[in-house]
Design a protein around this motif. Structure first.
Motif, PDB file in Angstrom:
ATOM      1  N   LEU A  25      -0.613  -1.381  -3.891  1.00 21.12           N
ATOM      2  CA  LEU A  25      -0.064  -2.234  -2.838  1.00 21.12           C
ATOM      3  C   LEU A  25       1.037  -3.113  -3.417  1.00 21.12           C
ATOM      4  N   ARG A  61      -5.355   5.679  -2.608  1.00 17.86           N
ATOM      5  CA  ARG A  61      -5.770   4.540  -1.785  1.00 17.86           C
ATOM      6  C   ARG A  61      -7.048   4.846  -1.029  1.00 17.86           C
ATOM      7  N   LYS A  62      -7.215   6.120  -0.684  1.00 16.95           N
ATOM      8  CA  LYS A  62      -8.429   6.521   0.022  1.00 16.95           C
ATOM      9  C   LYS A  62      -9.657   6.323  -0.865  1.00 16.95           C
ATOM     10  N   LEU A  70     -10.548  -1.684   0.062  1.00 20.01           N
ATOM     11  CA  LEU A  70     -10.099  -3.045  -0.236  1.00 20.01           C
ATOM     12  C   LEU A  70     -10.782  -4.030   0.710  1.00 20.01           C
ATOM     13  N   MET A 115       4.531  -3.093  -2.088  1.00 19.57           N
ATOM     14  CA  MET A 115       4.972  -3.866  -0.925  1.00 19.57           C
ATOM     15  C   MET A 115       5.745  -5.114  -1.326  1.00 19.57           C
ATOM     16  N   ASP A 130       8.538  -7.451  -3.079  1.00 18.94           N
ATOM     17  CA  ASP A 130       9.944  -7.317  -3.467  1.00 18.94           C
ATOM     18  C   ASP A 130      10.124  -7.756  -4.916  1.00 18.94           C
ATOM     19  N   ILE A 182      -1.548   8.194  -1.217  1.00 17.78           N
ATOM     20  CA  ILE A 182      -2.459   8.150  -0.076  1.00 17.78           C
ATOM     21  C   ILE A 182      -3.875   8.511  -0.538  1.00 17.78           C
ATOM     22  N   ASN A 191      -4.338  -0.123  -6.427  1.00 17.34           N
ATOM     23  CA  ASN A 191      -4.114   0.701  -5.232  1.00 17.34           C
ATOM     24  C   ASN A 191      -2.633   0.752  -4.845  1.00 17.34           C
ATOM     25  N   LYS A 197      -3.846  -5.284  -6.981  1.00 18.25           N
ATOM     26  CA  LYS A 197      -2.777  -4.627  -6.221  1.00 18.25           C
ATOM     27  C   LYS A 197      -2.132  -3.491  -6.997  1.00 18.25           C
TER      28      LYS A 197
END
Lengths: 297, 331
Positions: free
Chosen positions: B54, B85-86, B90, B57, B59, B82, B52, B49
């Motif tokens: 993520l 991540r491209k 995943l 996301m 908390d 962006i 990329n 995570k």
């Protein structure tokens, strides 16, 4: 020992009885309304009742069409105003707002649902009606009867519908799994693309249910609408016209002109129609929501 | 030495004050399969995570360090996330089709990146579905909801969807743990095929899977980097005792039993003789499971087998009266 068991049996029976009573009440209400409305259903054809525009109880003409249209105009307008505002705010609350802000705002939204409707009505009379009369109608070049209009009813009702749509939609959107969002983000989608194409799409049935619930709340709302909508029994042709929705008709006239033949029966038929529409909307919405909860949709 | 695709430097991650990854520095080679192994909760998924982002996301998380992909630091605020991540496809643990049709699922990536031409989209969808071996199975029902596919097909669809945005790297987070053995095998074969064009990072708790797939292995334990290196070195000759223990431990716990013999009701020395016979019929390296209920057999059978040169892998009580003895045939 035995008293303990007796208490156990008694308490469970008592609770069952209470539950059955609450459920039967609905059934009795519908049956009672139907029973009392049947005289007019027998004498006047149902198509006349629903589609005739003539409402003159003294000559035995009971056309509900103006009232049905009044109800629909106000309800649809309220829903149309409420949908964008409440959708955007629930998207903000569930997707963008921090946990702290959400926890602070959500109880306030629920509080909005608990305000007595007469207070909303007063707010309508004191703020919305004058605003339409003095500012909006002149600006749009429309005539109103002192501002009392479908628009006033729609605005006041939409405020009353916000909390329902916001809280149900927010609930449904937060049920959309984090994995689904991660998939979309990992493909390079922006946050807004993810919300628009994935979250809202997944939550769509729930959002529809929320709107139906809001619609049925607006459909049956009486007091606030009655205070601002003008109460003129005419088929409306613009949002600046006054209207006379069904609930207002019932609240205003039931118990007054009861000596007129079939009057009582006609009003109770109106009540039956209201009850059925609201009931059906609620059942549909609840079925959708239960299916979402069980993960079927 | 092969080229490096992802360079992780001094990565630290803290969740709610819990130090999930401790000062990890490792380089992930280009166009190879790198397996991240380790027990649950050791930070494997967290590491993915981070790559990329993520991790954003989650908390209450703080992270520091650097992850360099193509000369860009993933954690740098100026980096266009962006774009990163491209580059990183995943494949999630649970097959997660988007709530739309099969076609739309694969076309989703190209669409959000601005591809509008139907022809181009059609071509991409067909190509990606073909790579994952799904095209023949679904070409007649591209417009039906992706949720109607079997779980295994859904996972291949997810792989195809990831490929459609033309990534350089594919991150797999225990991609077969929700699948049946046949579907798992299917996914593994796809990954092996994809290795020549993509850098693949796979998180797995299945040591056999890591052995089958990996060229390079990273072993994490409780947020620490225990060992990393080419797969052959790590599996055949681990430098660290913890790696050795982990590899052996998990290998025994999900051992494949080749034969099972119930010796309940037999007493010594007959159960020993019967066990010996059963073992005699197996070839070298195979595993025999015995169930015995004679208290004497619990100690004597393993002892005798060990004396014969076989390896006793486990002895455990399975209920009040019965014991299970697992023996691997040697010599």
């Amino acid at each position: 020992m035995n008293t303990r068991r007796l208490k156990d049996v008694l308490s469970s029976r008592l609770m069952l009885a209470a539950t059955v009573f609450a459920f039967l009440l609905l059934f009795f209400m519908a049956a009672g309304l139907f029973f009392r409305a049947s005289p007019i259903l027998i004498t006047v054809p149902i198509s006349d009742l629903l589609f005739s525009i003539e409402w003159s109880p003294f000559s035995g003409k009971f056309g509900f069409y103006p009232f049905i249209m009044g109800t629909l105009w106000v309800t649809v307008l309220a829903t149309v105003i409420a949908i964008p505002v409440s959708l955007l705010s629930s998207i903000y609350l569930s997707e963008y707002a921090s946990n702290g802000l959400r926890e602070m705002v959500m109880p306030l939204v629920d509080l909005l649902a608990g305000i007595p409707s007469v207070v909303y009505g007063l707010f309508g009379v004191l703020a919305v009606v004058p605003f339409i009369n003095d500012t909006l109608a002149p600006a749009m070049g429309a005539e109103t009867i002192g501002g009392y209009s479908i628009l006033a009813g729609g605005i006041v009702l939409s405020i009353m519908v916000f909390p329902i749509i916001i809280s149900v939609t927010g609930e449904v959107m937060r049920r959309v799994s984090g994995e689904l969002r991660e998939v979309s983000l990992s493909l390079g989608a922006t946050k807004w693309q993810t919300i628009k194409h994935v979250v809202l799409r997944k939550a769509r049935p729930g959002i529809i249910a929320a709107i139906v619930l809001g619609f049925s709340r607006a459909f049956g709302e009486t007091m606030a609408v009655l205070m601002v909508v003008g109460n003129v029994a005419k088929v409306p042709s613009s949002i600046f016209d006054p209207a006379y929705p069904l609930p207002a008709l019932i609240a205003n006239t039931y118990g007054e002109m009861m000596s007129i033949d079939l009057y009582d029966s006609a009003i109770l038929l109106a009540a039956l129609i209201l009850l059925l529409v609201v009931l059906i909307c609620n059942v549909i919405a609840r079925i959708i929501l239960v299916r979402i909860e069980r993960g079927i949709i | 030495m092969t080229e490096t695709q992802i360079s992780i430097q001094n990565l630290n991650v803290t969740y709610n004050g819990n130090h999930a990854l401790k000062n990890i520095s490792v380089e992930i080679p280009k166009k190879q399969i790198t397996a991240i192994i380790g027990p649950s909760g050791c930070g494997k998924s967290t590491m993915l995570k981070c790559m990329n982002r993520l991790i954003d996301m989650t908390d209450n998380v703080t992270f520091s360090g650097k992850i360099i992909i193509d000369n860009e630091d993933v954690f740098d605020k100026k980096t266009d996330i962006i774009n990163i991540r491209k580059k990183l496809g995943l494949l999630a643990q649970k097959p997660t089709p988007l709530p739309m049709s099969i076609y739309e699922n694969v076309a989703f990536g190209p669409r959000i990146h601005g591809v509008k031409k139907k022809l181009v989209l059609d071509e991409t969808v067909q190509k990606c579905l073909a790579i994952t071996g799904l095209w023949e199975e679904v070409k007649d029902r591209l417009n039906s909801p992706a949720s109607q596919l079997s779980i295994g097909q859904q996972q291949r669809l997810c792989l195809a969807r990831g490929l459609a945005v033309e990534p350089e790297i594919i991150l797999c987070d225990e991609p077969t743990s929700a699948l049946d053995p046949v579907s798992s095998q299917h996914i593994e074969q796809q990954l092996l095929k994809l290795r020549k064009d993509y850098t693949i990072v796979i998180v797995t708790h299945n040591i056999h899977q890591a052995m089958r797939l990996a060229d390079y292995v990273i072993h994490l334990y409780l947020g620490e980097l225990v060992e990393h290196g080419p797969a052959n070195d790590v599996f055949e000759n681990p430098k660290e005792e913890r790696t050795r223990a982990y590899i052996n431990g998990t290998m025994f716990s999900d051992l494949k039993i080749d034969k099972e013999v119930d010796l309940k009701g037999n007493i010594c020395p007959y159960n020993f003789v019967l066990a010996k016979q059963a073992l005699h019929e197996l070839s070298k390296g195979k595993v025999l499971k015995l169930v015995v209920d004679d208290p004497l057999a619990v100690t004597e059978v393993p002892r005798g087998m060990e004396a014969d040169g076989h390896k006793v892998m486990s002895v455990k009580q399975i209920n009040k009266t019965d014991w299970e003895v697992v023996i691997q045939k040697k010599e």
